[in-house]
Design an enzyme around this catalytic site. Structure first.
Site, mmCIF file in Angstrom:
data_model
loop_
_atom_site.group_PDB
_atom_site.id
_atom_site.type_symbol
_atom_site.label_atom_id
_atom_site.label_comp_id
_atom_site.label_asym_id
_atom_site.label_seq_id
_atom_site.Cartn_x
_atom_site.Cartn_y
_atom_site.Cartn_z
ATOM 1 N N LEU A 36 0.842 -1.213 0.000
ATOM 2 C CA LEU A 36 0.000 0.000 0.000
ATOM 3 C C LEU A 36 0.871 1.254 0.000
ATOM 4 C CD1 LEU A 36 -2.926 -0.992 2.413
ATOM 5 C CD2 LEU A 36 -2.756 -1.307 -0.069
ATOM 6 N N THR A 131 7.028 -4.992 -18.740
ATOM 7 C CA THR A 131 6.619 -3.892 -19.608
ATOM 8 C C THR A 131 7.347 -3.923 -20.951
ATOM 9 O OG1 THR A 131 6.798 -1.483 -19.809
ATOM 10 C CG2 THR A 131 8.362 -2.507 -18.363
ATOM 11 N N ASP A 132 6.744 -3.289 -21.958
ATOM 12 C CA ASP A 132 7.426 -3.180 -23.257
ATOM 13 C C ASP A 132 8.602 -2.200 -23.193
ATOM 14 O OD1 ASP A 132 5.959 -0.826 -23.047
ATOM 15 O OD2 ASP A 132 5.013 -0.979 -25.025
ATOM 16 N N GLU A 133 8.663 -1.390 -22.123
ATOM 17 C CA GLU A 133 9.721 -0.364 -22.049
ATOM 18 C C GLU A 133 11.119 -0.983 -21.943
ATOM 19 O OE1 GLU A 133 9.074 3.035 -19.647
ATOM 20 O OE2 GLU A 133 6.933 3.098 -20.097
ATOM 21 N N TYR A 156 13.304 3.430 -14.486
ATOM 22 C CA TYR A 156 12.186 2.488 -14.353
ATOM 23 C C TYR A 156 12.386 1.274 -15.253
ATOM 24 C CZ TYR A 156 7.668 0.388 -15.513
ATOM 25 O OH TYR A 156 6.662 -0.522 -15.774
ATOM 26 N N ALA A 158 15.025 0.214 -16.757
ATOM 27 C CA ALA A 158 16.243 -0.548 -16.434
ATOM 28 C C ALA A 158 15.980 -1.480 -15.251
ATOM 29 C CB ALA A 158 17.397 0.400 -16.121
ATOM 30 N N LYS A 160 13.043 -2.738 -14.409
ATOM 31 C CA LYS A 160 12.156 -3.819 -14.858
ATOM 32 C C LYS A 160 12.950 -4.824 -15.709
ATOM 33 C CE LYS A 160 8.222 -4.292 -14.433
ATOM 34 N NZ LYS A 160 7.379 -4.958 -13.372
ATOM 35 N N LEU A 196 -0.735 9.525 -17.876
ATOM 36 C CA LEU A 196 -1.276 10.473 -18.858
ATOM 37 C C LEU A 196 -2.818 10.567 -18.873
ATOM 38 C CD1 LEU A 196 -0.530 12.408 -21.284
ATOM 39 C CD2 LEU A 196 -1.043 10.457 -22.741
ATOM 40 N N ARG A 287 10.090 15.181 -20.977
ATOM 41 C CA ARG A 287 10.631 14.208 -20.015
ATOM 42 C C ARG A 287 12.077 13.915 -20.402
ATOM 43 N NH1 ARG A 287 7.349 8.643 -19.768
ATOM 44 N NH2 ARG A 287 6.136 9.697 -18.159
HETATM 45 P P1 NAD Z 1 0.666 0.767 -9.880
HETATM 46 O O1 NAD Z 1 1.742 1.749 -9.576
HETATM 47 O O2 NAD Z 1 -0.713 1.264 -10.129
HETATM 48 O O3 NAD Z 1 0.566 -0.290 -8.699
HETATM 49 C C1 NAD Z 1 1.706 -0.862 -8.098
HETATM 50 C C2 NAD Z 1 1.246 -1.602 -6.847
HETATM 51 O O4 NAD Z 1 2.420 -2.198 -6.254
HETATM 52 C C3 NAD Z 1 0.624 -0.702 -5.780
HETATM 53 O O5 NAD Z 1 -0.530 -1.307 -5.253
HETATM 54 C C4 NAD Z 1 1.711 -0.583 -4.723
HETATM 55 O O6 NAD Z 1 1.211 -0.386 -3.409
HETATM 56 C C5 NAD Z 1 2.416 -1.933 -4.854
HETATM 57 N N1 NAD Z 1 3.797 -1.875 -4.366
HETATM 58 C C6 NAD Z 1 4.741 -0.959 -4.702
HETATM 59 N N2 NAD Z 1 5.869 -1.194 -4.004
HETATM 60 C C7 NAD Z 1 5.637 -2.302 -3.236
HETATM 61 C C8 NAD Z 1 6.411 -3.041 -2.296
HETATM 62 N N3 NAD Z 1 7.668 -2.676 -2.012
HETATM 63 N N4 NAD Z 1 5.876 -4.118 -1.718
HETATM 64 C C9 NAD Z 1 4.596 -4.493 -2.007
HETATM 65 N N5 NAD Z 1 3.803 -3.816 -2.846
HETATM 66 C C10 NAD Z 1 4.312 -2.729 -3.457
HETATM 67 O O7 NAD Z 1 1.199 -0.076 -11.102
HETATM 68 P P2 NAD Z 1 0.438 -0.658 -12.384
HETATM 69 O O8 NAD Z 1 0.376 0.381 -13.411
HETATM 70 O O9 NAD Z 1 -0.785 -1.353 -11.940
HETATM 71 O O10 NAD Z 1 1.514 -1.732 -12.868
HETATM 72 C C11 NAD Z 1 1.533 -3.038 -12.302
HETATM 73 C C12 NAD Z 1 2.653 -3.836 -12.940
HETATM 74 O O11 NAD Z 1 2.449 -3.920 -14.346
HETATM 75 C C13 NAD Z 1 4.045 -3.233 -12.740
HETATM 76 O O12 NAD Z 1 4.945 -4.281 -12.513
HETATM 77 C C14 NAD Z 1 4.331 -2.525 -14.067
HETATM 78 O O13 NAD Z 1 5.714 -2.505 -14.320
HETATM 79 C C15 NAD Z 1 3.601 -3.437 -15.038
HETATM 80 N N6 NAD Z 1 3.105 -2.790 -16.262
HETATM 81 C C16 NAD Z 1 2.337 -1.651 -16.194
HETATM 82 C C17 NAD Z 1 1.825 -1.086 -17.370
HETATM 83 C C18 NAD Z 1 0.953 0.147 -17.341
HETATM 84 O O14 NAD Z 1 0.649 0.691 -18.405
HETATM 85 N N7 NAD Z 1 0.510 0.628 -16.195
HETATM 86 C C19 NAD Z 1 2.140 -1.666 -18.599
HETATM 87 C C20 NAD Z 1 2.947 -2.814 -18.632
HETATM 88 C C21 NAD Z 1 3.411 -3.359 -17.457
HETATM 89 O O1 DAU Z 2 4.627 1.005 -21.908
HETATM 90 C C1 DAU Z 2 4.237 0.484 -20.674
HETATM 91 C C2 DAU Z 2 4.457 1.526 -19.599
HETATM 92 O O2 DAU Z 2 3.458 2.524 -19.779
HETATM 93 C C3 DAU Z 2 4.410 0.964 -18.185
HETATM 94 O O3 DAU Z 2 5.469 0.066 -18.013
HETATM 95 C C4 DAU Z 2 4.506 2.086 -17.151
HETATM 96 O O4 DAU Z 2 4.350 1.551 -15.850
HETATM 97 C C5 DAU Z 2 3.398 3.080 -17.425
HETATM 98 O O5 DAU Z 2 3.500 4.167 -16.523
HETATM 99 C C6 DAU Z 2 3.473 3.583 -18.869
HETATM 100 O O6 DAU Z 2 4.660 4.406 -19.073
HETATM 101 P P1 DAU Z 2 4.623 5.780 -19.917
HETATM 102 O O7 DAU Z 2 5.752 6.613 -19.484
HETATM 103 O O8 DAU Z 2 4.449 5.510 -21.360
HETATM 104 O O9 DAU Z 2 3.208 6.353 -19.358
HETATM 105 P P2 DAU Z 2 2.737 7.807 -18.903
HETATM 106 O O10 DAU Z 2 1.262 7.731 -18.711
HETATM 107 O O11 DAU Z 2 3.561 8.358 -17.797
HETATM 108 O O12 DAU Z 2 3.029 8.693 -20.195
HETATM 109 C C7 DAU Z 2 2.455 8.372 -21.458
HETATM 110 C C8 DAU Z 2 3.017 9.356 -22.466
HETATM 111 O O13 DAU Z 2 2.492 10.659 -22.177
HETATM 112 C C9 DAU Z 2 4.521 9.502 -22.409
HETATM 113 O O14 DAU Z 2 5.020 9.685 -23.726
HETATM 114 C C10 DAU Z 2 4.756 10.769 -21.581
HETATM 115 C C11 DAU Z 2 3.532 11.611 -21.905
HETATM 116 N N1 DAU Z 2 3.055 12.479 -20.805
HETATM 117 C C12 DAU Z 2 2.851 11.939 -19.586
HETATM 118 C C13 DAU Z 2 2.407 12.704 -18.535
HETATM 119 C C14 DAU Z 2 2.193 12.103 -17.169
HETATM 120 C C15 DAU Z 2 2.777 13.821 -21.067
HETATM 121 O O15 DAU Z 2 2.934 14.321 -22.193
HETATM 122 N N2 DAU Z 2 2.336 14.592 -20.017
HETATM 123 C C16 DAU Z 2 2.132 14.109 -18.760
HETATM 124 O O16 DAU Z 2 1.753 14.881 -17.844
#
Ligand code: NAD
Ligand code: DAU
Length: 350
Positions: A36, A131-133, A156, A158, A160, A196, A287
């Site tokens: 949490l 992640t695809d990153e 981030y 790196a 992952k 975003l 960024r």
């Molecule tokens: P999020 O940030 O919304 O949630 C992360 C969760 O992990 C939270 O509930 C947080 O409390 C928990 N957490 C963080 N540190 C912790 C710790 N030390 N111990 C236990 N719990 C901890 O993340 P999300 O966007 O739901 O992403 C979930 C997973 O999917 C991540 O591994 C992320 O790399 C991966 N992922 C996310 C996306 C995306 O677009 N959001 C895309 C591809 C992969």
């Molecule tokens: O590709 C998967 C990844 O997607 C996940 O692994 C990450 O956890 C998730 O956060 C996401 O990463 P991005 O950096 O792509 O997502 P974000 O929503 O932060 O940003 C999406 C795009 O929008 C990116 O090119 C940066 C831009 N952006 C983001 C924010 C927060 C803006 O232009 N303005 C903003 O305020």
């Protein structure tokens, strides 16, 4: 009864996955392990917290003893590991936190699973959600496949990438049964409004500037969160051990086109004259190290396991906007306090 440990289940994707698994598999016990952090919110799971097959344990994956204790206490048959620090901008401000949680936290889970499952590893599975990153940044053409070389470019990604390598190393060295998926950008309800789409929706609702980084020409491949969840379910049950599966929406958008589309949907939903929200768009400093383009080839998952995304983007985005408008209380709760400080700090010099 199978006991499935989902880490990070109180976060965005994790809460969708926990809800899906609890409802789809009443014969499984689903344990949600989460620290949490600011991103974890048990409100996300209010509708399943009373279910008999659901249990929450508040644990920090960085604490090896605490993680081991959970494995000692419950007969865990499978892990789906999502807990992570997930926001790229935060990894630029504070990289170290990402190293602890995403790398050390992952190895703590791997060690506990290895120790606990040593007699019958074949009856278990460690599923690592990535992640695809990790593949880096694409130019104008091409797609990430499972064979694309890793080239992470933010703290981030790196961290992952490092966790992915460790998971594979445990497969090869210790025969730990693992599977990995690498997914593109998710969107949907319950996403923390530092990302975003919810950030823009929240700002439009509050008549605040819409901060678009750089020229807004970076491209992301968007996937509805429930389509990620269905892919995880499929891979968990039918994926091949040791394999990696890419998950993506085949749905590329430049940030500026996406923000414009959001503005149009929001104007319509809020009954504002067309063009009202677009006036809030503000180009801000880019960024650092901003990856230009991500795009996923998910044909392996589609051809081998029969997965396909269920929603068209317009439909998914409209559903998402409706969710945030109907859940203003949720947004207000998560944007008060710490997040407000983070927001002020992140955008003050941009
Ligand atoms: P999020 O940030 O919304 O949630 C992360 C969760 O992990 C939270 O509930 C947080 O409390 C928990 N957490 C963080 N540190 C912790 C710790 N030390 N111990 C236990 N719990 C901890 O993340 P999300 O966007 O739901 O992403 C979930 C997973 O999917 C991540 O591994 C992320 O790399 C991966 N992922 C996310 C996306 C995306 O677009 N959001 C895309 C591809 C992969
Ligand atoms: O590709 C998967 C990844 O997607 C996940 O692994 C990450 O956890 C998730 O956060 C996401 O990463 P991005 O950096 O792509 O997502 P974000 O929503 O932060 O940003 C999406 C795009 O929008 C990116 O090119 C940066 C831009 N952006 C983001 C924010 C927060 C803006 O232009 N303005 C903003 O305020």
């Amino acid at each position: 009864m199978k006991t499935l440990l989902i880490t990070g289940g109180a976060g965005f994707i994790g809460s969708h996955l926990v809800r899906f698994m609890v409802n789809k598999y009443p014969e499984y016990r689903i344990i949600n392990l989460d620290k949490l952090t600011y991103a974890g919110n048990l409100e996300n799971l209010r509708d399943v917290e009373e279910k008999e097959n659901y249990l929450f344990v508040k644990t920090d994956i960085n604490d090896a003893d605490a993680v081991q204790k959970v494995f000692d206490e419950f007969d865990i048959s499978g892990v789906i590991h999502l807990a992570a620090e997930s926001h790229v901008d935060r990894s630029i401000t504070n990289p170290t936190e990402f190293i602890y949680t995403n790398i050390v936290g992952t190895i703590n889970l791997l060690n506990a699973a290895r120790h606990q499952w040593k007699d019958k590893p074949e009856e278990h599975l460690f599923y690592h959600v990535s992640t695809d990153e990790v593949y880096g940044s694409l130019g104008d053409t091409g797609l990430f496949t499972e064979a694309t070389a890793y080239d992470p470019r933010s703290p981030y990604s790196a961290s992952k990438a490092s966790s992915d390598h460790l998971v594979r190393a445990y497969f090869h060295t210790f025969k730990l049964p693992v599977v990995i998926s690498n997914c593109s950008n998710n969107y949907g309800g319950y996403q923390f409004p530092e990302k975003l789409i919810p950030l823009m929706i929240h700002n439009i609702s509050n008549n605040k500037p819409l901060p678009v980084y750089g020229k807004g020409l970076n491209v992301r491949d968007w996937l509805y969160v429930d389509d990620h969840t269905s892919a995880i379910d499929l891979i968990f049950h039918k994926g091949t051990l040791g394999e990696t599966y890419n998950i993506g929406g085949n749905n590329e958008w430049t940030n500026i086109d996406l923000v414009n589309l959001l503005c149009r949907i929001m104007d319509e939903k809020l009954g504002h004259p067309e063009g009202t929200s677009e006036k809030l768009i503000t180009y801000v400093t880019d960024r650092a190290g901003h990856d230009l383009r991500y795009a996923i080839d998910s044909s392996k998952l589609q051809n081998e396991l029969g997965w396909e995304p269920s929603l068209q983007f317009n439909e998914g985005l409209e559903k998402t906007v409706e969710w945030y408008l109907a859940n203003e209380g949720w947004l207000n709760n998560v944007t008060s306090g710490d997040y407000q400080k983070y927001y002020d700090n992140m955008y003050k010099n941009r």
